[in-house]
Design a protein around this motif. Structure first.
Motif, PDB file in Angstrom:
ATOM      1  N   GLY A 181       5.108  -7.775 -10.160  1.00 45.64           N
ATOM      2  CA  GLY A 181       3.847  -8.422  -9.857  1.00 45.64           C
ATOM      3  C   GLY A 181       2.635  -7.682 -10.347  1.00 45.64           C
ATOM      4  N   THR A 182       1.418  -7.980  -9.790  1.00 44.52           N
ATOM      5  CA  THR A 182       0.285  -7.348 -10.393  1.00 44.52           C
ATOM      6  C   THR A 182      -0.550  -6.546  -9.162  1.00 44.52           C
ATOM      7  OG1 THR A 182       0.024  -9.325 -11.843  1.00 44.52           O
ATOM      8  CG2 THR A 182      -1.898  -8.014 -11.438  1.00 44.52           C
ATOM      9  N   VAL A 183      -0.982  -5.659  -9.712  1.00 43.09           N
ATOM     10  CA  VAL A 183      -1.789  -4.776  -9.024  1.00 43.09           C
ATOM     11  C   VAL A 183      -3.277  -4.437  -9.485  1.00 43.09           C
ATOM     12  CG1 VAL A 183      -0.007  -3.408  -7.942  1.00 43.09           C
ATOM     13  CG2 VAL A 183      -0.929  -2.557 -10.028  1.00 43.09           C
ATOM     14  N   ARG A 184      -4.365  -3.999  -8.652  1.00 38.07           N
ATOM     15  CA  ARG A 184      -5.682  -3.887  -9.230  1.00 38.07           C
ATOM     16  C   ARG A 184      -5.910  -2.702 -10.090  1.00 38.07           C
ATOM     17  NH1 ARG A 184      -8.593  -4.812  -3.690  1.00 38.07           N
ATOM     18  NH2 ARG A 184      -6.871  -3.363  -2.950  1.00 38.07           N
ATOM     19  N   SER A 185      -5.186  -1.638  -9.884  1.00 34.80           N
ATOM     20  CA  SER A 185      -5.615  -0.407 -10.685  1.00 34.80           C
ATOM     21  C   SER A 185      -4.235   0.341 -10.749  1.00 34.80           C
ATOM     22  CB  SER A 185      -6.667   0.460  -9.860  1.00 34.80           C
ATOM     23  OG  SER A 185      -5.922   0.835  -8.556  1.00 34.80           O
ATOM     24  N   GLN A 186      -4.301   1.540 -11.281  1.00 34.78           N
ATOM     25  CA  GLN A 186      -3.337   2.528 -11.703  1.00 34.78           C
ATOM     26  C   GLN A 186      -2.949   3.139 -10.420  1.00 34.78           C
ATOM     27  OE1 GLN A 186      -1.289   2.858 -14.427  1.00 34.78           O
ATOM     28  NE2 GLN A 186      -0.038   3.998 -12.975  1.00 34.78           N
ATOM     29  N   SER A 187      -3.974   3.425  -9.525  1.00 32.34           N
ATOM     30  CA  SER A 187      -3.696   4.188  -8.448  1.00 32.34           C
ATOM     31  C   SER A 187      -3.168   3.301  -7.490  1.00 32.34           C
ATOM     32  CB  SER A 187      -5.480   4.481  -7.666  1.00 32.34           C
ATOM     33  OG  SER A 187      -6.093   5.542  -8.553  1.00 32.34           O
ATOM     34  N   GLU A 188      -3.243   1.967  -7.379  1.00 35.91           N
ATOM     35  CA  GLU A 188      -2.601   1.022  -6.506  1.00 35.91           C
ATOM     36  C   GLU A 188      -1.115   1.054  -6.810  1.00 35.91           C
ATOM     37  OE1 GLU A 188      -3.828  -2.673  -5.746  1.00 35.91           O
ATOM     38  OE2 GLU A 188      -5.336  -2.162  -4.396  1.00 35.91           O
ATOM     39  N   VAL A 195       4.977   5.013  -1.922  1.00 40.99           N
ATOM     40  CA  VAL A 195       5.424   4.439  -0.725  1.00 40.99           C
ATOM     41  C   VAL A 195       7.185   3.841  -1.006  1.00 40.99           C
ATOM     42  CG1 VAL A 195       5.334   2.462   0.843  1.00 40.99           C
ATOM     43  CG2 VAL A 195       3.249   3.661   0.010  1.00 40.99           C
ATOM     44  N   ALA A 196       7.322   3.349  -1.663  1.00 38.09           N
ATOM     45  CA  ALA A 196       8.717   3.041  -1.919  1.00 38.09           C
ATOM     46  C   ALA A 196       9.835   4.256  -2.071  1.00 38.09           C
ATOM     47  CB  ALA A 196       9.109   2.024  -3.088  1.00 38.09           C
ATOM     48  N   GLU A 197       9.329   5.109  -2.910  1.00 33.31           N
ATOM     49  CA  GLU A 197      10.312   6.316  -3.040  1.00 33.31           C
ATOM     50  C   GLU A 197      10.220   6.912  -1.705  1.00 33.31           C
ATOM     51  OE1 GLU A 197       9.256   7.491  -7.470  1.00 33.31           O
ATOM     52  OE2 GLU A 197       8.103   8.584  -5.925  1.00 33.31           O
ATOM     53  N   GLY A 198       9.289   7.049  -0.663  1.00 33.43           N
ATOM     54  CA  GLY A 198       9.212   7.783   0.523  1.00 33.43           C
ATOM     55  C   GLY A 198       9.897   7.447   1.573  1.00 33.43           C
ATOM     56  N   VAL A 199      10.484   6.010   1.578  1.00 37.27           N
ATOM     57  CA  VAL A 199      11.439   5.399   2.643  1.00 37.27           C
ATOM     58  C   VAL A 199      12.832   5.834   2.580  1.00 37.27           C
ATOM     59  CG1 VAL A 199      12.182   3.110   3.345  1.00 37.27           C
ATOM     60  CG2 VAL A 199       9.814   3.471   2.843  1.00 37.27           C
ATOM     61  N   ARG A 200      13.388   6.358   3.543  1.00 45.38           N
ATOM     62  CA  ARG A 200      14.815   6.725   3.456  1.00 45.38           C
ATOM     63  C   ARG A 200      15.709   5.553   3.383  1.00 45.38           C
ATOM     64  NH1 ARG A 200      16.025  10.407   8.485  1.00 45.38           N
ATOM     65  NH2 ARG A 200      14.889  11.820   7.459  1.00 45.38           N
ATOM     66  N   GLY A 201      16.654   5.859   2.597  1.00 42.50           N
ATOM     67  CA  GLY A 201      17.659   4.972   2.250  1.00 42.50           C
ATOM     68  C   GLY A 201      17.400   3.993   0.862  1.00 42.50           C
ATOM     69  N   VAL A 202      16.296   4.525   0.050  1.00 40.86           N
ATOM     70  CA  VAL A 202      15.913   3.923  -1.102  1.00 40.86           C
ATOM     71  C   VAL A 202      16.822   4.731  -2.026  1.00 40.86           C
ATOM     72  CG1 VAL A 202      14.202   3.866  -2.871  1.00 40.86           C
ATOM     73  CG2 VAL A 202      13.922   2.947  -0.524  1.00 40.86           C
ATOM     74  N   LYS A 203      17.413   4.357  -2.973  1.00 37.16           N
ATOM     75  CA  LYS A 203      18.004   5.323  -4.005  1.00 37.16           C
ATOM     76  C   LYS A 203      17.600   5.191  -5.350  1.00 37.16           C
ATOM     77  CE  LYS A 203      22.644   3.699  -1.644  1.00 37.16           C
ATOM     78  NZ  LYS A 203      23.698   2.749  -1.983  1.00 37.16           N
ATOM     79  N   GLY A 204      16.553   4.177  -5.411  1.00 37.33           N
ATOM     80  CA  GLY A 204      15.922   4.392  -6.548  1.00 37.33           C
ATOM     81  C   GLY A 204      14.862   3.233  -6.832  1.00 37.33           C
ATOM     82  N   VAL A 205      13.652   3.510  -7.604  1.00 38.47           N
ATOM     83  CA  VAL A 205      12.778   2.555  -7.528  1.00 38.47           C
ATOM     84  C   VAL A 205      12.436   2.205  -9.198  1.00 38.47           C
ATOM     85  CG1 VAL A 205      10.201   2.398  -7.263  1.00 38.47           C
ATOM     86  CG2 VAL A 205      11.686   3.535  -5.496  1.00 38.47           C
ATOM     87  N   PHE A 206      12.367   0.883  -9.471  1.00 39.23           N
ATOM     88  CA  PHE A 206      12.080   0.411 -10.662  1.00 39.23           C
ATOM     89  C   PHE A 206      10.855  -0.391 -10.597  1.00 39.23           C
ATOM     90  CE2 PHE A 206      16.736   0.639 -10.110  1.00 39.23           C
ATOM     91  CZ  PHE A 206      17.153   1.233 -11.148  1.00 39.23           C
ATOM     92  N   ASP A 207       9.999   0.319 -11.508  1.00 33.82           N
ATOM     93  CA  ASP A 207       8.551  -0.182 -11.490  1.00 33.82           C
ATOM     94  C   ASP A 207       8.273  -0.991 -12.758  1.00 33.82           C
ATOM     95  OD1 ASP A 207       5.916  -0.401 -11.400  1.00 33.82           O
ATOM     96  OD2 ASP A 207       5.300   1.747 -11.646  1.00 33.82           O
ATOM     97  N   GLN A 208       8.341  -2.552 -12.344  1.00 32.03           N
ATOM     98  CA  GLN A 208       7.667  -3.140 -13.353  1.00 32.03           C
ATOM     99  C   GLN A 208       6.254  -4.009 -13.093  1.00 32.03           C
ATOM    100  OE1 GLN A 208      11.278  -5.763 -13.569  1.00 32.03           O
ATOM    101  NE2 GLN A 208      12.408  -4.217 -14.788  1.00 32.03           N
ATOM    102  N   LEU A 209       5.644  -3.100 -12.567  1.00 31.61           N
ATOM    103  CA  LEU A 209       4.160  -3.845 -12.070  1.00 31.61           C
ATOM    104  C   LEU A 209       3.535  -3.967 -13.208  1.00 31.61           C
ATOM    105  CD1 LEU A 209       3.759  -1.785  -8.694  1.00 31.61           C
ATOM    106  CD2 LEU A 209       4.222  -4.195  -8.953  1.00 31.61           C
ATOM    107  N   HIS A 210       2.309  -4.661 -13.176  1.00 27.96           N
ATOM    108  CA  HIS A 210       1.352  -4.865 -14.440  1.00 27.96           C
ATOM    109  C   HIS A 210      -0.094  -4.646 -13.729  1.00 27.96           C
ATOM    110  CE1 HIS A 210       4.410  -6.327 -17.186  1.00 27.96           C
ATOM    111  NE2 HIS A 210       4.667  -7.058 -16.238  1.00 27.96           N
ATOM    112  N   LEU A 211      -0.979  -4.138 -14.485  1.00 26.09           N
ATOM    113  CA  LEU A 211      -2.297  -4.048 -14.014  1.00 26.09           C
ATOM    114  C   LEU A 211      -3.125  -5.277 -14.133  1.00 26.09           C
ATOM    115  CD1 LEU A 211      -3.361  -0.719 -15.399  1.00 26.09           C
ATOM    116  CD2 LEU A 211      -2.703  -1.370 -13.089  1.00 26.09           C
ATOM    117  N   ALA A 212      -3.919  -6.046 -13.284  1.00 18.55           N
ATOM    118  CA  ALA A 212      -4.741  -6.943 -13.266  1.00 18.55           C
ATOM    119  C   ALA A 212      -5.717  -6.754 -14.464  1.00 18.55           C
ATOM    120  CB  ALA A 212      -5.287  -7.360 -12.119  1.00 18.55           C
ATOM    121  N   GLN A 213      -5.996  -7.967 -15.346  1.00 16.49           N
ATOM    122  CA  GLN A 213      -6.801  -7.777 -16.264  1.00 16.49           C
ATOM    123  C   GLN A 213      -8.324  -7.848 -15.951  1.00 16.49           C
ATOM    124  OE1 GLN A 213      -6.175  -7.824 -19.684  1.00 16.49           O
ATOM    125  NE2 GLN A 213      -3.947  -7.568 -19.066  1.00 16.49           N
ATOM    126  N   ALA A 214      -9.071  -6.958 -16.445  1.00 18.00           N
ATOM    127  CA  ALA A 214     -10.434  -7.071 -15.758  1.00 18.00           C
ATOM    128  C   ALA A 214     -11.180  -7.981 -16.318  1.00 18.00           C
ATOM    129  CB  ALA A 214     -11.301  -5.737 -16.486  1.00 18.00           C
TER     130      ALA A 214
END
Length: 214
Positions: A181-188, A195-214
């Motif tokens: 999906g799309t997020v508004r900034s690199q900070s988001e 947040v995803a990495e901090g949830v117990r039970g998560v074995k891995g996080v695959f980040d395919q997010l995109h930054l919204a075009q200004a």
């Protein structure tokens, strides 16, 4: 956690009547960057730090306000009383450490004297807060099963990180989290991953997010 849980109680101090060279020698011997200044009754009257010595004439420092008597005294006097900072940020033993950290950030200081009444009973330094950080137990979210993991991530994004997940597609398979999906900034984007990495039970996080075009 309160200040009393992390403060250094055996504080190295200096008298306002001591020489500035004596204060500098104590700081070097004890490998500290600042000294509370106390009177004969143990009352805090100021603090002297490494930064105060940077203004000294012995180091060739120029006067910030040429012609001003106060500036001249700080640069040339041999007494700690004339070099120290009298307006000191202080706290008591019941002050929460998060407030101590906020005061350090707000005032750009490295240590805060702790008082009981007007008497010095301790000091909290940045090093003390660092030790508290290392001693603290990691508080993560607990979730069992892929659906629970997904709900936990979405809840923490909204309530803790302030990130709306409307434009996100979040799937969890066997504990592996896929972020689309799309997020508004690199900070988001970073917040979603953390947040995803901090949830117990998560074995891995695959980040395919995109930054919204200004």
């Amino acid at each position: 956690m309160k200040t009393k849980d992390v403060m250094t109680a055996n504080v190295v101090t200096v008298s306002p009547d001591h020489s500035v060279r004596h204060a500098a020698r104590i700081m070097l011997e004890h490998r500290i960057s600042g000294l509370p200044v106390v009177d004969d009754g143990g009352h805090l009257v100021g603090i002297v730090s490494e930064g105060d010595f940077l203004r000294r004439s012995e180091l060739g420092a120029e006067m910030s306000s040429p012609g001003e008597a106060h500036d001249y005294v700080r640069r040339h006097s041999w007494k700690v009383a004339d070099l120290m900072t009298s307006d000191v940020v202080v706290a008591d033993k019941e002050t929460p450490i998060e407030q101590i950290a906020a005061l350090m950030q707000e005032h750009g200081i490295k240590r805060i004297p702790i008082l009981k009444g007007q008497r010095l009973v301790g000091v909290v330094s940045r090093a003390d807060l660092l030790r508290a950080f290392l001693a603290a137990k990691f508080e993560d979210a607990t979730a069992a099963g892929d659906d629970a993991i997904r709900r936990s991530i979405l809840t923490r994004l909204r309530e803790d990180a302030g990130v709306e997940a409307d434009a996100l597609t979040l799937t969890v398979t066997d504990g592996l989290v896929y972020l689309l999906g799309t997020v508004r900034s690199q900070s988001e984007r970073d917040a979603v991953r953390v947040v995803a990495e901090g949830v117990r039970g998560v074995k891995g996080v695959f980040d395919q997010l995109h930054l919204a075009q200004a």
